[in-house]
Motif scaffolding. Structure first.
Motif, PDB file in Angstrom:
ATOM      1  N   VAL A  12      -0.154  21.407   9.355  1.00 30.78           N
ATOM      2  CA  VAL A  12      -1.269  20.455   9.453  1.00 30.78           C
ATOM      3  C   VAL A  12      -0.937  19.355  10.449  1.00 30.78           C
ATOM      4  O   VAL A  12      -1.743  19.021  11.331  1.00 30.78           O
ATOM      5  CB  VAL A  12      -1.594  19.860   8.062  1.00 30.78           C
ATOM      6  CG1 VAL A  12      -2.560  18.685   8.187  1.00 30.78           C
ATOM      7  CG2 VAL A  12      -2.180  20.934   7.147  1.00 30.78           C
ATOM      8  N   LEU A  13       0.242  18.779  10.347  1.00 29.05           N
ATOM      9  CA  LEU A  13       0.613  17.674  11.230  1.00 29.05           C
ATOM     10  C   LEU A  13       0.695  18.119  12.688  1.00 29.05           C
ATOM     11  O   LEU A  13       0.347  17.358  13.594  1.00 29.05           O
ATOM     12  CB  LEU A  13       1.938  17.069  10.775  1.00 29.05           C
ATOM     13  CG  LEU A  13       1.866  16.285   9.459  1.00 29.05           C
ATOM     14  CD1 LEU A  13       3.268  15.942   8.957  1.00 29.05           C
ATOM     15  CD2 LEU A  13       1.044  15.017   9.631  1.00 29.05           C
ATOM     16  N   ARG A  14       1.145  19.338  12.922  1.00 30.12           N
ATOM     17  CA  ARG A  14       1.208  19.830  14.303  1.00 30.12           C
ATOM     18  C   ARG A  14      -0.171  19.897  14.959  1.00 30.12           C
ATOM     19  O   ARG A  14      -0.278  19.815  16.179  1.00 30.12           O
ATOM     20  CB  ARG A  14       1.833  21.230  14.327  1.00 30.12           C
ATOM     21  CG  ARG A  14       3.317  21.280  14.041  1.00 30.12           C
ATOM     22  CD  ARG A  14       3.839  22.712  14.143  1.00 30.12           C
ATOM     23  NE  ARG A  14       5.266  22.793  13.866  1.00 30.12           N
ATOM     24  CZ  ARG A  14       5.793  23.384  12.793  1.00 30.12           C
ATOM     25  NH1 ARG A  14       4.991  23.975  11.898  1.00 30.12           N
ATOM     26  NH2 ARG A  14       7.097  23.399  12.614  1.00 30.12           N
ATOM     27  N   ASN A  15      -1.206  20.047  14.151  1.00 33.53           N
ATOM     28  CA  ASN A  15      -2.526  20.348  14.693  1.00 33.53           C
ATOM     29  C   ASN A  15      -3.545  19.217  14.570  1.00 33.53           C
ATOM     30  O   ASN A  15      -4.731  19.449  14.778  1.00 33.53           O
ATOM     31  CB  ASN A  15      -3.062  21.609  14.004  1.00 33.53           C
ATOM     32  CG  ASN A  15      -2.309  22.856  14.437  1.00 33.53           C
ATOM     33  OD1 ASN A  15      -2.432  23.300  15.571  1.00 33.53           O
ATOM     34  ND2 ASN A  15      -1.508  23.406  13.536  1.00 33.53           N
ATOM     35  N   GLY A  51       0.839  -1.191   0.000  1.00 31.61           N
ATOM     36  CA  GLY A  51       0.000   0.000   0.000  1.00 31.61           C
ATOM     37  C   GLY A  51       0.871   1.237   0.000  1.00 31.61           C
ATOM     38  O   GLY A  51       1.878   1.301   0.712  1.00 31.61           O
ATOM     39  N   PHE A  52       0.505   2.203  -0.847  1.00 34.58           N
ATOM     40  CA  PHE A  52       1.313   3.419  -0.952  1.00 34.58           C
ATOM     41  C   PHE A  52       0.426   4.594  -1.322  1.00 34.58           C
ATOM     42  O   PHE A  52      -0.468   4.470  -2.177  1.00 34.58           O
ATOM     43  CB  PHE A  52       2.406   3.258  -2.017  1.00 34.58           C
ATOM     44  CG  PHE A  52       3.224   4.500  -2.216  1.00 34.58           C
ATOM     45  CD1 PHE A  52       4.195   4.848  -1.293  1.00 34.58           C
ATOM     46  CD2 PHE A  52       3.019   5.325  -3.305  1.00 34.58           C
ATOM     47  CE1 PHE A  52       4.948   6.006  -1.455  1.00 34.58           C
ATOM     48  CE2 PHE A  52       3.758   6.480  -3.484  1.00 34.58           C
ATOM     49  CZ  PHE A  52       4.729   6.812  -2.557  1.00 34.58           C
ATOM     50  N   ALA A  53       0.686   5.747  -0.711  1.00 37.52           N
ATOM     51  CA  ALA A  53      -0.055   6.963  -1.025  1.00 37.52           C
ATOM     52  C   ALA A  53       0.808   8.169  -0.670  1.00 37.52           C
ATOM     53  O   ALA A  53       1.852   8.044  -0.037  1.00 37.52           O
ATOM     54  CB  ALA A  53      -1.381   7.006  -0.269  1.00 37.52           C
ATOM     55  N   GLY A  54       0.336   9.337  -1.078  1.00 41.46           N
ATOM     56  CA  GLY A  54       1.024  10.577  -0.743  1.00 41.46           C
ATOM     57  C   GLY A  54       1.088  11.582  -1.873  1.00 41.46           C
ATOM     58  O   GLY A  54       1.524  12.713  -1.666  1.00 41.46           O
ATOM     59  N   HIS A  55       0.632  11.183  -3.065  1.00 42.34           N
ATOM     60  CA  HIS A  55       0.643  12.130  -4.187  1.00 42.34           C
ATOM     61  C   HIS A  55      -0.492  13.148  -4.047  1.00 42.34           C
ATOM     62  O   HIS A  55      -1.646  12.787  -3.806  1.00 42.34           O
ATOM     63  CB  HIS A  55       0.464  11.390  -5.506  1.00 42.34           C
ATOM     64  CG  HIS A  55       1.642  10.567  -5.898  1.00 42.34           C
ATOM     65  ND1 HIS A  55       2.895  11.093  -6.117  1.00 42.34           N
ATOM     66  CD2 HIS A  55       1.769   9.230  -6.133  1.00 42.34           C
ATOM     67  CE1 HIS A  55       3.722  10.151  -6.458  1.00 42.34           C
ATOM     68  NE2 HIS A  55       3.078   9.003  -6.482  1.00 42.34           N
ATOM     69  N   GLY A  68      -1.287  23.410  -1.047  1.00 37.95           N
ATOM     70  CA  GLY A  68      -1.925  23.941   0.148  1.00 37.95           C
ATOM     71  C   GLY A  68      -3.121  23.146   0.609  1.00 37.95           C
ATOM     72  O   GLY A  68      -3.831  23.592   1.531  1.00 37.95           O
ATOM     73  N   CYS A  69      -3.352  21.987   0.010  1.00 34.65           N
ATOM     74  CA  CYS A  69      -4.527  21.166   0.336  1.00 34.65           C
ATOM     75  C   CYS A  69      -4.149  19.876   1.053  1.00 34.65           C
ATOM     76  O   CYS A  69      -4.874  18.875   0.959  1.00 34.65           O
ATOM     77  CB  CYS A  69      -5.306  20.850  -0.936  1.00 34.65           C
ATOM     78  SG  CYS A  69      -6.006  22.306  -1.742  1.00 34.65           S
ATOM     79  N   PHE A  70      -3.027  19.885   1.771  1.00 33.71           N
ATOM     80  CA  PHE A  70      -2.590  18.671   2.464  1.00 33.71           C
ATOM     81  C   PHE A  70      -3.610  18.217   3.498  1.00 33.71           C
ATOM     82  O   PHE A  70      -3.831  17.017   3.686  1.00 33.71           O
ATOM     83  CB  PHE A  70      -1.240  18.911   3.126  1.00 33.71           C
ATOM     84  CG  PHE A  70      -0.652  17.700   3.800  1.00 33.71           C
ATOM     85  CD1 PHE A  70      -0.187  16.627   3.052  1.00 33.71           C
ATOM     86  CD2 PHE A  70      -0.553  17.641   5.188  1.00 33.71           C
ATOM     87  CE1 PHE A  70       0.365  15.509   3.666  1.00 33.71           C
ATOM     88  CE2 PHE A  70       0.000  16.530   5.814  1.00 33.71           C
ATOM     89  CZ  PHE A  70       0.455  15.463   5.054  1.00 33.71           C
TER      90      PHE A  70
END
Length: 266
Positions: free
Chosen positions: A247-250, A195-199, A204-206
């Motif tokens: 985003v990751l911080r929050n 399984g792979f994702a991230g594209h 600005g829509c992460f």
């Protein structure tokens, strides 16, 4: 339960980016990072990784594009290796020297081991160049010999996963580019993510893309991301690095993963 690996690519892209990635690792927002050991700041930056949580996997981000190599080679111009598209053309046409590729990759492994005192937990490639013709068998041979317990990144995935996530065209293209990689790794006793994702568009829509990366997850589901400070000159995705970090911080990655039946050890 399927497992989520949320990996920050490009550790050591700059010291400022490394600081952000290390912060997120310590905060439990990531559980893997992939390191660019050819960068001149790598040896110093690697000290940031020595006290990260034991659950964090530290990997090697083999780099054959858009950076200065450790050793001069015939495909470097003005001291910098080409982008992924020119490198792909060279690989497909058989115009890369395997000995030059092997020397550069061995040197990047050397620098990882010198700094970390152990082989990488996993191996991947900047812009997925590790899966290209000519380069692929060299990566598999070196990894088998030097890091036999490591897993390798493949962009292969099930069709349902590829079609159900953002930027499906890019996801399908990367999967095609990686086709056969997992089978080739297995043939030499190595394993890959499942399984792979991230594209996405680095647009600005992460925050909207990240939950969709977790849909239709594989058993050992790898999601790449690129958080950072975004301060290095010439960085084409500088704004996206800052956005991803914010985003990751929050958010709670573990809660997001659990809501989709994924285990996230951070």
């Amino acid at each position: 339960m399927n497992r989520l690996i949320l990996c920050a690519d490009d550790f050591a892209f700059s010291t400022e980016d490394s600081l952000v990635i290390a912060e997120l690792l310590h905060a439990g927002k990531l559980n893997a990072t992939s390191c660019m050991t050819l960068r001149p700041n790598w040896a110093e930056d690697s000290a940031m990784l020595r006290d990260v949580p034991a659950t964090v996997q530290i990997g090697l981000h083999l780099t054959l594009t858009e950076e200065a190599p450790i050793h001069p080679n015939g495909f470097t111009q003005d001291g910098v290796m080409p982008g992924i598209d020119p490198l792909t053309r060279l690989a497909v046409r058989g115009r890369l020297d395997p000995a030059e590729i092997a020397r550069e990759l061995e040197a990047q492994f050397d620098r990882f081991e010198a700094a970390m005192g152990r082989p990488p937990a996993f191996v991947d490639g900047h812009q997925h160049s590790h899966a290209l013709p000519v380069i692929r068998p060299i990566v598999l041979e070196i990894t088998r010999r030097r890091a036999p317990d490591a897993w390798l990144r493949t962009c292969e995935d099930r069709v349902a996963g590829l079609l159900g996530r953002p930027w499906r065209g890019k996801a399908i293209g990367s999967a095609f580019h990686s086709r056969g990689f997992a089978a080739a790794a297995e043939a030499v006793g190595l394993r890959c993510n499942r399984g792979f994702a991230g594209h996405y568009g680095f647009d600005g829509c992460f925050a909207q893309a990240l939950p969709r990366f977790l849909d239709r997850a594989g058993a050992y589901h790898l999601v790449m991301c690129h958080p950072g400070a975004g301060t290095r000159a010439g960085d084409a995705i500088a704004a996206a690095r800052r956005d991803e970090a914010d985003v990751l911080r929050n958010i709670s990655v573990s809660d997001m993963a659990a809501s989709r039946g994924l285990a996230f050890a951070a």
